[in-house]
Each structure stands twice: as structure tokens, then as C-alpha cells.
Design an enzyme around this catalytic site. Structure first.
Site, PDB file in Angstrom:
ATOM      1  N   CYS A  65       1.171  -1.269   0.215  1.00 32.60           N
ATOM      2  CA  CYS A  65      -0.086   0.160   0.127  1.00 32.60           C
ATOM      3  C   CYS A  65       0.455   1.573  -0.017  1.00 32.60           C
ATOM      4  O   CYS A  65       1.990   1.216  -0.049  1.00 32.60           O
ATOM      5  CB  CYS A  65      -0.914  -0.798   1.094  1.00 32.60           C
ATOM      6  SG  CYS A  65       0.020  -0.332   2.808  1.00 32.60           S
ATOM      7  N   ALA A  66       0.574   2.407   0.608  1.00 29.66           N
ATOM      8  CA  ALA A  66       1.398   3.646   0.555  1.00 29.66           C
ATOM      9  C   ALA A  66       2.373   3.416   1.320  1.00 29.66           C
ATOM     10  O   ALA A  66       3.379   4.321   1.006  1.00 29.66           O
ATOM     11  CB  ALA A  66       0.759   4.608   1.183  1.00 29.66           C
TER      12      ALA A  66
END
Length: 472
Positions: A29-30
């Protein structure tokens, strides 16, 4: 040929987790590398956390998650896939972990999977609202010799297209995403959602304002459009996706293209308009009234409590429930009081990590804490929480206190964002309508309180010595 630093880190992570044979799949993810592992016992936790650029690692939602930070995680992920490991999207891997955890955790995880993909559209809408608020300020217009009355009607119409579209068609976005998560055809979900806001139905906002009347089916069932509603589209999406799968299993393959979408949409729109909609719209009203009531508690109590507990909720993984509340507040009132309070909780964890980074004499901890605090000030707290504050516990607690202090002030001042999902420094864009000075003040208070308490009571290098002695 000499290996790159990121290549070496990727290889070290793989080795520390038990080798390629222990890794079923990877995603990211980020900020986090997410790995599905076959045997948890083979994972060397201490070795993973000692690897350069790793800011922490833990199990969550059936995945082993390694915190690397924004940008870095993308590069390490690419290196790991080049080693031959199977890469998957975050949503694909989430399905593999869907059976882990209790029923409540699985429900919240599914809830997050539905709403997270919608958030970018709402972020853009919030920024458009903020920019419109900035442009329409009398003081700014006066600099150009203008007044609000000089603004063209065509310009106002253009801004309404930018700020209203996402909320008008919100049920379509929700139904589309719900079908996607629960195994249906997203395009059927999209059409079902659009049917819920069909112009042939009485507009929900006009009915609420007394400008139109609901259609009374059978004389007592109110039928209206569901502009801005979330729950009716969410539940209709879940049931519709399951119904589609049931129908698809039972119709001949030659007729699947014709009968499956036809029967799914026919059954679900009738059920959605006559049963799901009226019931859940009433429930939505109850939830919204309760939320507004809590946010209006006197003396800043709501901000104090939410600001203190919000990061604890983040750790549990059930913080996506705030998405529903923020979306509903924005749709109903055009503002979001949660954002400023949540931002204070996030900024405070950054303040605590900053204190650790500046106070410690350990080069490794300093190199971890200072970038983690910057990440928190940009709205991403995982590196600060899992990499620094929770590891030594007291900084995390001091961050909670700082979040409560800032949230208390945000509630007292009545700060209300024009959007959602962006916080801390990027979140300033949601307060350009005259609230920016107070927004900066409450964040600085959060950071200062967390920093001061951590510096005085929350951390010393003696903690590091104790940890080393315990390991020996």
C-alpha cells in the site's frame, strides 16, 4: 555487477521472513509491504526490524506487514517481484486473508475495502470545495476590486459541477465498489447504483426540503431517489453481488449474458426501492443524528475523546468506520468536523516521534524516528507508531495526550473541513475558507504537547539499554 541498496534490502527481508518458499504472495500500500506467509514460526522478527529502511513489522489482517515508508515501499516491492515472488494487488491479497480474524474484524475489513477506492474522488471534491471557499472570500475578492456579487453565475455553475457530482452519484460509486469486493460484476453494481438516483424518482434532497413528495407505493411505502445515501447502496451491493453469483450458477451458459444481469437488476432494484431503501435510510438518519449529537457535546469533550482514542482505533484496524461518518457529514452539511480532530491525533504522534529522534543518541533510532515524524506530518502515522512510538510505548501514550489536547481545541473552535482523507500538512487545503490560522494552531498545540511530554517523561536512551539487556 554490484547490487543496488534496495535489491540487498529486498533479499534481506526475504531471508529474514524464511526464504522465498515461506512467502505465498506480496503486495503493498502507500507505506507497507504486505506479505502472505506460510509459516509464522519461520519469521525472524528481530532480524526484519534490524534491516535498513525497515521502520517496523507486525501481523495485521492475516498479513505480515513491513513498514518502509512512502516511495521506498514501491522500490522494494519491485525488487522483490524481480526475485520471482508473486505480486498481487492489495485487494487481491486481501481476499486471501479474508478468512482470518473474527467476524467483526472481517466485516470492518470488507467495509474498508469498499470505501477506500472511493476516497480519491471525495478528496478531489473536498479540495474543490476548499478552493471555491478561498475564491469566494470577500477579503480576497477585495484585493481585485470585486465583491461576491460580481462572480459570474456561469462560474458558480461550474464550481457546482466540481463539488456536487460525486455526492449526487455516491450510491453508484458505493454499489460499484461493493459488487467488486463481494464478487459481483462491477458494471452491474454501477447500473444498480445509478438506478437508485434515477431522475425519474423524486429527488431525495427536494423531498427533504419539501419541494417534492415521495411516491407512496401500496399507499404506505415511501419511494424516493437516494442521492447522497450510503447504506442502501452498500447493502444492495452486497445482496446484489451474492444474487448475481447464485443466478449465474443456475442459468445455462448460452443465456448467462442475457438472463444474469436482467434478473439481478430486476430483483435488486425492486428490493432496494421498496425494502432496503426505506429501512436503511431511516437507520442512516439515526446514525447521523447520533454522530452530530456527539460532535456537539459541550466544552470540547467530543474532540478530547476522539483525539485521544483515534490512533488506538487505527491500531485495531477498525478506523474505516469513520469513512462512513465523514462521507455522510460532507453529503449532509458540506463540512467534516472529524478531519481536524483526527489530524491532531496524527500530528501528535509525529511530535512524539520527533522528540525521540532529537533526544536519542542512537544513530539508528535517530535515522528511523526523524523521517517517521515527517511522514506523520504528511498524514501517514504507521512509521511513527509502529516503528518508534509503540515500540517504546510511553511516546505513543504522550502522542495520545497531545491528540486529545489538539482535538479538544479543534472541537471548541468548531473547525470543519471541506473534505476528507487528507490530514496534517496536506490537510491545510481543506481549510482555505478562513479557518487556516486556527487549523495550524490546533496542530501546533498537538505537536508541542506530545513533543514536550515525550521529551520530559516519555523517552530516554536508558530504555534502549534495558531492551538490549533483556535480549542478552
Amino acid at each position: 555487477m554490484e547490487k543496488s541498496e534496495n535489491r540487498l534490502i529486498a533479499e534481506q527481508i526475504v531471508e529474514a521472513i524464511g526464504g522465498e518458499e515461506n512467502i505465498e504472495s506480496i503486495a503493498h500500500c502507500a507505506t507497507r509491504l504486505r506479505l502472505m506467509v506460510s509459516d509464522r514460526e519461520k519469521v525472524n522478527q528481530e532480524r526484519v526490524e534490524s534491516i535498513d529502511k525497515v521502520k517496523g513489522a507486525f501481523y495485521n489482517s492475516g498479513q505480515y506487514q513491513v513498514i518502509l515508508g512512502t516511495g521506498t515501499v514501491n522500490r522494494i516491492y519491485e525488487e522483490m517481484t524481480s526475485l520471482g515472488l508473486e505480486g498481487k494487488t492489495k485487494s487481491e491479497q486481501a481476499k486471501g486473508a479474508a478468512k482470518s480474524g473474527n467476524a467483526f474484524q472481517r466485516a470492518i475489513r470488507s467495509f474498508g475495502d469498499v470505501f477506500v477506492p472511493i476516497i480519491p474522488a471525495l478528496v478531489a471534491t473536498g479540495l474543490f470545495m476548499g478552493l471555491r471557499g478561498l475564491v469566494m472570500q470577500e477579503k480576497l475578492l477585495a484585493l481585485f476590486g470585486l465583491t461576491p456579487g460580481d462572480i459570474s453565475d456561469h462560474f458558480i455553475l461550474f464550481t457546482q459541477v466540481l463539488t456536487d457530482t460525486a455526492f449526487i452519484f455516491l450510491p453508484a460509486l458505493v454499489a460499484w465498489s461493493t459488487f467488486r469486493v463481494f464478487g459481483g460484476s462491477p458494471i452491474i453494481g454501477l447500473i444498480l447504483g445509478l438506478m437508485l438516483v434515477s431522475p425519474a424518482l423524486p429527488n431525495a434532497w427536494d423531498v427533504a426540503a419539501g419541494k417534492a413528495e415521495a411516491i407512496r407505493f401500496l399507499g404506505f411505502i415511501p419511494v424516493v431517489g437516494y442521492q447522497g445515501s450510503v447504506l442502501p447502496a452498500f447493502i444492495a451491493g452486497i445482496l446484489g453481488a451474492k444474487l448475481e453469483r447464485v443466478i449465474r450458477k443456475r442459468v445455462p451458459e448460452a443465456l448467462d449474458l442475457i438472463l444474469t444481469p436482467f434478473l439481478t437488476l430486476l430483483v435488486m432494484i425492486v428490493f432496494a426501492l421498496l425494502v432496503i431503501g426505506p429501512i436503511l435510510h431511516s437507520l442512516e438518519e439515526v446514525i447521523m443524528n447520533a454522530t452530530v449529537s456527539i460532535l456537539q457535546w459541550p466544552f470540547g469533550i467530543s474532540g478530547l475523546l476522539i483525539g485521544f482514542f483515534q490512533q488506538i482505533i487505527v491500531i485495531t484496524g477498525v478506523h474505516h468506520i469513520f469513512n462512513l461518518l465523514e462521507i455522510q457529514l460532507l453529503e449532509r452539511f458540506g463540512n467534516n468536523p472529524f478531519n481536524a480532530i483526527i489530524t491532531c491525533a496524527i500530528a501528535a504522534q509525529g511530535g512524539a516521534a520527533l522528540a525521540v529522534g532529537l533526544k536519542t543518541k542512537s544513530k539508528n533510532l535517530k535515522a528511523l524516528a526523524l523521517p517517521s515524524s515527517l511522514s506523520a506530518f504528511l498524514g501517514i502515522t504507521e512509521p511513527a507508531i509502529f516503528g518508534v512510538n509503540l515500540r517504546y510505548m510511553k511516546p505513543f501514550v504522550m502522542g495520545l495526550i497531545g491528540g486529545g489536547a489538539g482535538g479538544f481545541l479543534a472541537s471548541l473552535f468548531g473547525l470543519k473541513a471541506t473534505g476528507m482523507a487528507i490530514t496534517a500538512i496536506p490537510g491545510t487545503l481543506l481549510y482555505l475558507n478562513g479557518q487556516l490560522p486556527l487549523y495550524l494552531l490546533v496542530n501546533l498545540v498537538s505537536i508541542a504537547v506530545a513533543f514536550a511530554l515525550t521529551w520530559m517523561f516519555g523517552f530516554s536512551d536508558a530504555v534502549l539499554d534495558k531492551k538490549r539487556s533483556a535480549k542478552e
